[in-house]
Design an enzyme around this catalytic site. Structure first.
Site, PDB file in Angstrom:
ATOM      1  N   TYR A  70      -0.272 -10.502  -1.364  1.00 45.93           N
ATOM      2  CA  TYR A  70      -0.733  -9.369  -2.115  1.00 45.93           C
ATOM      3  C   TYR A  70       0.559  -8.863  -2.746  1.00 45.93           C
ATOM      4  O   TYR A  70       1.821  -8.791  -2.083  1.00 45.93           O
ATOM      5  CB  TYR A  70      -1.333  -8.358  -1.328  1.00 45.93           C
ATOM      6  CG  TYR A  70      -2.549  -8.907  -0.694  1.00 45.93           C
ATOM      7  CD1 TYR A  70      -3.960  -8.656  -1.136  1.00 45.93           C
ATOM      8  CD2 TYR A  70      -2.686  -9.531   0.754  1.00 45.93           C
ATOM      9  CE1 TYR A  70      -5.060  -9.130  -0.589  1.00 45.93           C
ATOM     10  CE2 TYR A  70      -3.502  -9.835   1.239  1.00 45.93           C
ATOM     11  CZ  TYR A  70      -4.955  -9.585   0.548  1.00 45.93           C
ATOM     12  OH  TYR A  70      -6.075 -10.266   1.173  1.00 45.93           O
ATOM     13  N   ARG A 123      -4.484  -2.047   3.336  1.00 46.47           N
ATOM     14  CA  ARG A 123      -4.512  -0.561   3.307  1.00 46.47           C
ATOM     15  C   ARG A 123      -4.332   0.376   4.619  1.00 46.47           C
ATOM     16  O   ARG A 123      -3.922   1.386   4.852  1.00 46.47           O
ATOM     17  CB  ARG A 123      -5.765  -0.119   2.715  1.00 46.47           C
ATOM     18  CG  ARG A 123      -7.056  -0.554   3.369  1.00 46.47           C
ATOM     19  CD  ARG A 123      -8.293  -0.339   2.352  1.00 46.47           C
ATOM     20  NE  ARG A 123      -9.500  -1.089   2.659  1.00 46.47           N
ATOM     21  CZ  ARG A 123     -10.753  -0.587   3.358  1.00 46.47           C
ATOM     22  NH1 ARG A 123     -10.661   0.744   3.743  1.00 46.47           N
ATOM     23  NH2 ARG A 123     -11.666  -1.301   3.676  1.00 46.47           N
ATOM     24  N   ASP A 154      -7.272   4.100   1.017  1.00 49.49           N
ATOM     25  CA  ASP A 154      -6.842   3.864  -0.302  1.00 49.49           C
ATOM     26  C   ASP A 154      -7.229   4.741  -1.317  1.00 49.49           C
ATOM     27  O   ASP A 154      -7.855   5.947  -1.059  1.00 49.49           O
ATOM     28  CB  ASP A 154      -7.573   2.455  -0.844  1.00 49.49           C
ATOM     29  CG  ASP A 154      -9.094   2.671  -0.875  1.00 49.49           C
ATOM     30  OD1 ASP A 154      -9.679   3.540  -0.815  1.00 49.49           O
ATOM     31  OD2 ASP A 154      -9.637   1.445  -0.707  1.00 49.49           O
ATOM     32  N   ASP A 173     -11.759  -5.647  -1.935  1.00 48.96           N
ATOM     33  CA  ASP A 173     -12.299  -4.467  -2.110  1.00 48.96           C
ATOM     34  C   ASP A 173     -12.696  -3.962  -3.744  1.00 48.96           C
ATOM     35  O   ASP A 173     -12.071  -4.632  -4.379  1.00 48.96           O
ATOM     36  CB  ASP A 173     -11.480  -3.136  -1.695  1.00 48.96           C
ATOM     37  CG  ASP A 173     -11.286  -3.264  -0.156  1.00 48.96           C
ATOM     38  OD1 ASP A 173     -12.361  -3.505   0.435  1.00 48.96           O
ATOM     39  OD2 ASP A 173     -10.308  -2.668   0.432  1.00 48.96           O
TER      40      ASP A 173
END
Length: 313
Positions: free
Chosen positions: A82, A196, A96, A54
């Protein structure tokens, strides 16, 4: 563009060799933006990436150049790691920080122990409903386009694996005067997992809502931040030399077990024929005696069959 190695009269950089770049994507750039930039730096249009990030996210974006684009479908299925920050106490349209704020409930009563307890059911093999504002297609149209057109989009849950969901730190914060809780986490998950959505589901489980405020991808398969370069670093490479890339064979070895081939086996695979399976399990990189990548191989009916051939016949 041409594959010529020499500089052109218009000053264009020589075309990069077939290979992989690991880019440290900056915030605010789409993955497509990065591919466009690499196309100019590599002097070829044959560039793709393995797994979208993203715009808000930063970190590892694996980019294939030339024949390496044929590796990308295999690389995109690798597990990913992550670091992220989840804000508990508020929900957004996109799950998000880039989405419209939908509700602020606060999280003053949420303890670290409650957060630890909340991540446990979201770890392991789970069914996850993807983030609604996503690139998943619904009746031929991207889900995000339908949501932004005002539609109520319902996506089906899909199986994913979250092999690690660790709480690193919790920090009280304020959002428009309301106490919220920022939670730093580390996630290792299978391809197709939405971090997310983990933030959304953790907030829902705790009864306060949640969304992602920061996301950095630290690894895709065997490619980590230790080998990633920023776009600025790539742009600083000499303009009269091809962009330096990880060669095809080296990139394949990072992801797959390697099979050393004889000359005869390399020739057979180059013509699309099978070779003896040996002890190979799963996708294997077939490496010629000269060190080049000949093909990706998969075991079928007692033999190794080429599924992607890189060497000329």
């Amino acid at each position: 563009m041409s594959g010529d190695a020499g500089p052109s009269g218009n000053g264009r950089r020589p075309t990069a060799a077939d290979g992989v770049l690991v880019v440290d994507k900056p915030a605010g750039w789409t993955s497509h933006d990065v591919v466009g930039r690499v196309r100019r730096l590599a002097a070829t249009r044959k560039v793709g990436h393995a797994g979208t990030l993203d715009p808000m996210a930063t970190g590892v974006l694996v980019v294939g150049i030339g024949k390496a684009t044929r590796l990308l479908a295999y690389l995109s299925g690798a597990d990913k790691a992550y670091t992220a920050t989840i804000r508990l106490g508020a929900t957004t349209l996109t799950d998000d920080a880039e989405g419209e704020l939908l509700a602020v409930t606060g999280a003053s009563g949420v303890s670290r122990q409650a957060v630890e307890d909340g991540v446990r059911p979201l770890t392991g093999a789970i069914l996850q409903v993807p983030a609604t504002v996503s690139a998943i297609k619904v009746a031929g149209e991207r889900a995000y386009a339908r949501v932004r057109a005002g539609e109520d989009v319902q996506l089906a849950a899909r199986p994913v694996t979250v092999s690690r969901f660790a709480v690193l730190a919790t920090r009280p914060a304020q959002l428009d005067g309301t106490p919220v809780l920022d939670v730093d986490v580390e996630v290792v998950c299978s391809s197709g997992t939405y971090v997310r959505a983990l933030a959304r589901d953790l907030g829902a489980a705790l009864g306060v809502g949640g969304h992602l405020t920061a996301l950095r991808r630290t690894r895709v398969g065997g490619f980590g931040l230790d080998v990633a370069r920023t776009l600025e670093q790539l742009a600083e490479e000499p303009a009269d030399a091809p962009l330096a890339v990880l060669p095809l064979a080296d990139a394949a070895r990072v992801t797959f077990p390697a099979r050393a081939l004889s000359d005869d086996e390399a020739v057979a695979l180059g013509h699309g024929r099978t070779i003896a399976r040996g002890d190979a399990e799963g996708t294997t990189a077939g490496i010629a005696p000269d060190g080049s990548l000949v093909a990706l191989l998969e075991p079928r009916e007692g033999a190794l069959r080429p599924v992607v051939v890189f060497a000329p016949a």
